[in-house]
Design an enzyme around this catalytic site. Structure first.
Site, PDB file in Angstrom:
ATOM      1  N   HIS A 119     -93.062 -14.607 -51.222  1.00 40.88           N
ATOM      2  CA  HIS A 119     -92.736 -13.228 -51.638  1.00 40.88           C
ATOM      3  C   HIS A 119     -93.824 -12.248 -51.209  1.00 40.88           C
ATOM      4  CE1 HIS A 119     -89.066 -14.009 -54.075  1.00 40.88           C
ATOM      5  NE2 HIS A 119     -89.594 -15.210 -54.142  1.00 40.88           N
ATOM      6  N   ASP A 161     -87.990 -15.526 -42.597  1.00 39.84           N
ATOM      7  CA  ASP A 161     -87.077 -16.612 -42.247  1.00 39.84           C
ATOM      8  C   ASP A 161     -86.519 -16.489 -40.844  1.00 39.84           C
ATOM      9  OD1 ASP A 161     -87.613 -17.085 -44.849  1.00 39.84           O
ATOM     10  OD2 ASP A 161     -85.625 -16.581 -45.610  1.00 39.84           O
TER      11      ASP A 161
HETATM   12  P1  NG1 Z   1     -85.149 -17.861 -48.977  1.00 35.46           P
HETATM   13  O1  NG1 Z   1     -85.922 -18.962 -49.541  1.00 35.46           O
HETATM   14  O2  NG1 Z   1     -84.551 -18.212 -47.654  1.00 35.46           O
HETATM   15  O3  NG1 Z   1     -84.150 -17.304 -49.900  1.00 35.46           O
HETATM   16  C1  NG1 Z   1     -86.361 -15.444 -49.294  1.00 35.46           C
HETATM   17  C2  NG1 Z   1     -86.454 -14.317 -48.273  1.00 35.46           C
HETATM   18  C3  NG1 Z   1     -87.788 -14.346 -47.515  1.00 35.46           C
HETATM   19  C4  NG1 Z   1     -88.951 -14.393 -48.496  1.00 35.46           C
HETATM   20  C5  NG1 Z   1     -88.748 -15.575 -49.463  1.00 35.46           C
HETATM   21  C6  NG1 Z   1     -89.829 -15.681 -50.508  1.00 35.46           C
HETATM   22  C7  NG1 Z   1     -84.337 -13.638 -47.227  1.00 35.46           C
HETATM   23  C8  NG1 Z   1     -83.391 -13.880 -46.112  1.00 35.46           C
HETATM   24  N1  NG1 Z   1     -85.392 -14.451 -47.283  1.00 35.46           N
HETATM   25  O4  NG1 Z   1     -86.231 -16.683 -48.632  1.00 35.46           O
HETATM   26  O5  NG1 Z   1     -87.878 -13.220 -46.686  1.00 35.46           O
HETATM   27  O6  NG1 Z   1     -89.090 -13.176 -49.176  1.00 35.46           O
HETATM   28  O7  NG1 Z   1     -87.503 -15.454 -50.144  1.00 35.46           O
HETATM   29  O8  NG1 Z   1     -91.078 -15.884 -49.944  1.00 35.46           O
HETATM   30  O9  NG1 Z   1     -84.135 -12.749 -48.025  1.00 35.46           O
END
Ligand code: NG1
Length: 497
Positions: free
Chosen positions: A72, A214
């Site tokens: 985050h 990601d």
């Molecule tokens: P995931 O774990 O794929 O839901 C999300 C966000 C990242 C990042 C992480 C926390 C999306 C696509 N991905 O990842 O950008 O903020 O949480 O580190 O929103």
């Protein structure tokens, strides 16, 4: 390439073929794993050739990721350190000479979808897999039109082996795979870093307020390396992972789909961080007399503000006191009307208005996590550079603790899984990805991996989970995709000779 040609490239006699080598580098030189991948590609070829009559076809591969440290932090403008994993989305596609996208999936849970490419692409209902494909097309359409004057579509069959709702970025891998398919269909080339920036914005089409980690790692992943990624502008620095250690991923089996309550909880964090940044900017203005333009926490970082250390500290302490604020307290402190507060800070990128949480905006805790986590990422990069595995593990453990207590994104199951992992020899163990369920990531000495996996299976999947969460069902036969070790793999690409 014709279906038959592709099949030949995959045959046993063709071990030095381009495709065979690609498979080895993505999935590792393990015969059962390779056999599984070949079966997968054959299934894709079978399904697409039925649909497109053996026309020219191509394959696209986009890996998922595990984040080693830096949770985050991305949407706050601070760095992350993920690696791409050997679980991916594979697409087999053929170009269509019209502006239509036809997609189907090997997994029949995901129904076939078809849509026209135009400037007003509307999402399907929340949770529909087609939205990730639409996100990529809508995000790239202006660029493709600018280069070619028009945009054509494709027929494609998808196969995914990244556990969904598991914090391993199956959704971004789907966006990246669709984007590369669309670009290839239109013969448009673009640098991976530039594409990652476009796709980070494009994925917001599905309604999350995520950062750019990601999509970036799925594109710029490197074999045997973690990648430290900085944002605004995007920069990627590969760092060799320690030899003789493996990264083991354990799925807590608590699903965290971004379409339900987890989406609300996820979006709450970026909102609270934006508010923390606004409070600090306001307080710094009072101290320094300068107006500070802020979008994210990094904009009020001490290194960016022309103010002495003592005053900076006082300004931040004052800004985040009290550490939890109601909406009313927030608009008073920021000297904004309710309406202005809503429009400036609570309006989500999807257009929806974020409803203030009943337990208040926890700006103090969120700030504490983000700043300490950003510092841990820098320290972790240095630890990797000097080969200090023990320090790297400690930082992973500290990251989990901050995710749990400050950012409040862990669950009892993730905490238990982390505890069990440490008991069975993990040097570092933490939740990975957005949290609220999903997976943990563990750094384990290579020689201990088998014992580690057996120990975690016994303590978590056999003893703890069935007693603590009888509602969660799983098949013992699937344990190989529930707990597995992954090497770091190269990023997404179109596979054509
Ligand atoms: P995931 O774990 O794929 O839901 C999300 C966000 C990242 C990042 C992480 C926390 C999306 C696509 N991905 O990842 O950008 O903020 O949480 O580190 O929103």
């Amino acid at each position: 390439m014709k279906t038959e040609e592709l099949k030949n490239l995959l045959s046993e006699e063709n071990k030095n073929s381009y495709l065979f080598e690609k498979m080895l580098s993505f999935y590792g030189n393990n015969s059962s794993c390779l056999a599984q991948q070949k079966t997968r590609i054959h299934a894709l070829l079978k399904k697409i050739s039925g649909a497109v009559n053996n026309k020219n076809i191509f394959l696209v591969h986009a890996p998922g990721r595990t984040n080693l440290i830096g949770e985050h932090t991305d949407y706050n403008g601070y760095p992350v350190m993920p690696m791409a994993i050997n679980r991916d989305i594979l697409v087999c596609a053929s170009v269509l000479e019209k502006s239509v996208i036809n997609i189907s999936n090997i997994d029949e849970e995901f129904a076939a979808r078809s849509f026209s490419i135009d400037e007003n692409i509307q999402p399907y209902a929340g949770g529909d897999w087609g939205n990730y494909v639409k996100a990529a097309i809508a995000g790239l359409l202006p660029l493709v039109r600018e280069k070619n004057g028009r945009a054509i579509g494709f027929n494609a069959v998808y196969s995914g082996i990244i556990p969904p709702a598991g914090g391993l970025s199956s959704s971004s891998a789907m966006v990246v795979a669709s984007a590369l398919t669309f670009l290839r269909a239109n013969n448009v080339e673009i640098a991976k870093i530039e594409l990652a920036e476009i796709l980070a914005r494009a994925e917001r089409f599905v309604g999350t307020e995520g950062g750019g980690m990601d999509q970036a790692i799925s594109l710029v992943g490197e074999k045997d390396k973690a990648v430290k990624i900085d944002f605004f502008p995007l920069r990627a620095v590969p760092l060799a992972l320690p030899k003789n250690y493996e990264i083991v991923i354990c799925n807590s089996l608590v699903r965290a789909p971004k379409t339900e309550a987890a989406m609300l909880e996820y979006n709450r964090r970026p909102v609270e961080c934006r508010l923390a940044a606004a409070l600090i900017a306001k307080s710094l203005e009072n101290f320094s007399g300068h107006r500070i333009a802020t979008q994210r926490l990094v904009d009020v970082d001490q290194r960016k503000i022309d103010i002495d250390g003592e005053s900076y500290k006082k300004a931040v302490t004052e800004a985040l006191n009290p550490p939890v604020l109601s909406a009313e307290q927030m608009w008073e402190k920021l000297a904004l009307s309710q309406n202005n507060l809503n429009e400036k800070y609570l309006r989500l990128k999807s257009g929806k208005l974020f409803v203030p949480p009943a337990d208040g905006f926890k700006v103090g805790l969120r700030y504490e996590h983000v700043l300490s986590e950003a510092h841990r990422v820098e320290q972790a990069a240095q630890a990797l550079q000097r080969g200090d595995v023990a320090e790297f593990g400690k930082l992973m453990n500290a990251s989990h603790e901050s995710c749990r207590s400050n950012y409040e994104i862990s669950t009892p199951e993730l905490d238990k899984l982390v505890e069990i992992a440490r008991d069975h020899g993990a040097i570092g163990a933490r939740l990975t990805g957005a949290g609220f369920g999903g997976c943990t990531v563990n750094l384990v000495p290579q020689n201990d991996v088998d014992a580690f996996i057996q120990g975690v299976i016994k303590d978590y999947y056999q003893d703890y989970l069935p007693a603590a969460r009888p509602d969660i069902q799983f098949n013992k036969k699937d344990l190989g995709s529930i707990i597995f070790s992954s090497s770091a793999v190269a990023g997404a690409e179109v596979m054509e000779e």
